[in-house]
Design an enzyme around this catalytic site. Structure first.
Site, short mmCIF file in Angstrom:
data_model
loop_
_atom_site.label_atom_id
_atom_site.label_comp_id
_atom_site.label_asym_id
_atom_site.label_seq_id
_atom_site.Cartn_x
_atom_site.Cartn_y
_atom_site.Cartn_z
NE ARG A 67 -65.61 41.98 22.23
CZ ARG A 67 -65.53 42.88 23.21
NH1 ARG A 67 -66.18 44.01 23.13
NH2 ARG A 67 -64.79 42.65 24.27
CB ILE A 68 -65.66 35.13 21.86
CG1 ILE A 68 -64.58 36.20 21.62
CG2 ILE A 68 -65.18 33.78 21.32
CD1 ILE A 68 -63.28 36.00 22.38
NE ARG A 105 -57.29 34.72 30.03
CZ ARG A 105 -57.24 35.07 28.74
NH1 ARG A 105 -57.58 34.22 27.79
NH2 ARG A 105 -56.81 36.28 28.40
CD GLU A 107 -53.21 28.82 29.32
OE1 GLU A 107 -52.50 29.66 28.73
OE2 GLU A 107 -54.43 28.75 29.18
CG HIS A 163 -54.02 30.52 25.50
ND1 HIS A 163 -54.08 30.96 26.79
CD2 HIS A 163 -54.85 31.35 24.80
CE1 HIS A 163 -54.89 32.01 26.89
NE2 HIS A 163 -55.37 32.26 25.69
#
Ligand code: DGY
Length: 327
Positions: A158-159, A240, A269, A288
């Site tokens: 989708r992205i 990610r 992160e 993020h």
């Protein structure tokens, strides 16, 4: 009748949180930071459901600590690499996520990173604030054009497709690599060409990563990949952090193997302040926030609440990562 007990690992926007509070007896971790592991293990004891964030690991130990009455885990994210899905499935626990609602918002941000890196927006702002702007300069802070360049999309979900659509709007040539989905029916309308990974790396001016994190994609972009990229290439990662090998990225950026990187995600992160990447000028690192529009975060909250409530009432989750549990 008593309400089902749930643990919410951090406060999500009110739109969803109010739904959770109304339906459940909710224990909501109040901290700005994720709850420590031992707190999670303690607070999940005896709950019927967990609403988790991507910052908290949901593994066998958490499921054990919760106990056999645990009916659902609802993740406030589309990505679910923080959850041990096989373990949840084995125990018959459906896991929800929030796909769809954040697609365009995330692609907007990925494209914003692409534009900012190409046209050196962050460097330009620092330059101005540092009092270095003395006059108009014919060679001041030059960068490559975005329009007409080649955009390589790694992961055509989708992205990835939403990113390709934005590229199309800027008259970019779009290449994509997706081993799971090499002949996507949407490719034609997006004017995107399916190629192998080496071709995406070798021919793209901008390489944008949109894969989930799993054992196949861990450090997919590492030393070998950087060697295949153009020295003028710009890498964008909104997927990610561990999909890109940080050490190899540092090497590639500092040696001129690639020109620039723009990351919304890092490994780990947050990125440690002593990371050598933070000493480079040719990198942008955001904390993020790609899905962070007001409207999208509200929609994610509602979706996460709906998944949680569905699981608590024994219904099929509207968006479920392990739907085989309902088949
Ligand atoms: C996700 O949903 O997986 C993003 O990383 C945060 O919105």
């Amino acid at each position: 009748m008593s309400k089902p007990k749930v643990f919410v690992t951090r406060a999500i926007p009110e739109k969803g949180l109010d739904m959770v509070k109304e339906f459940c007896d909710a224990d909501i971790w109040p901290g700005e930071l994720p709850p420590p592991r031992e707190v999670v293990l303690e607070r999940v004891r005896g709950v019927d459901g967990i609403l988790s964030l991507l910052t908290t690991k949901m593994d066998a130990a958490v499921m054990d600590a919760a106990g056999p009455q645990l009916k659902v885990i609802s993740n406030y994210a589309v990505g679910f690499d923080n959850i041990d899905i096989p373990e949840a499935t084995k125990r018959g626990i459906p896991v929800g996520n929030t796909p769809g609602v954040l697609t365009d918002t995330t692609a907007d941000f990925a494209f914003a990173l692409l534009m900012s890196a190409a046209r050196r927006v962050v460097e330009a702002d620092k330059y101005t604030r540092a009092g270095k702007w003395q006059t108009w300069g014919p060679k001041l802070l030059l960068g490559p054009d975005v329009h007409g360049a080649t955009l390589g999309v790694i992961g055509f979900g989708r992205i990835g497709k939403a990113m390709a659509k934005r590229g199309l709007g800027f008259d970019m040539k779009v290449l994509y690599f997706d081993p799971v989905n090499p002949n996507d029916p949407d490719a034609e309308s997006l004017n995107a060409t399916s190629v192998d990974l080496d071709t995406v790396l070798a021919e793209s001016d901008f390489v944008s990563v949109h894969t989930p994190l799993n054992k196949h994609t861990h450090h997919l972009i590492s030393t070998d990949a950087f060697k295949k990229m153009k020295s003028s290439a710009i890498l964008i990662n909104t997927a990610r952090g561990p999909v890109v090998d940080n050490q190899a990225l540092y090497q590639a950026l500092s040696s001129g193997e690639i020109a620039y990187a723009a990351l919304d995600v890092t490994e780990p992160e947050p990125i440690p302040l002593d990371s050598p990447l933070l000493g480079l000028d040719n990198i942008i690192i955001a904390p993020h926030i790609a899905s962070g529009s007001l409207a999208t975060r509200d929609k994610m909250a509602v979706m996460a609440a709906e998944n949680l409530i569905a699981g608590l009432t024994g219904k099929r989750l509207p968006t479920c990562v392990n739907p085989e549990l309902f088949d």
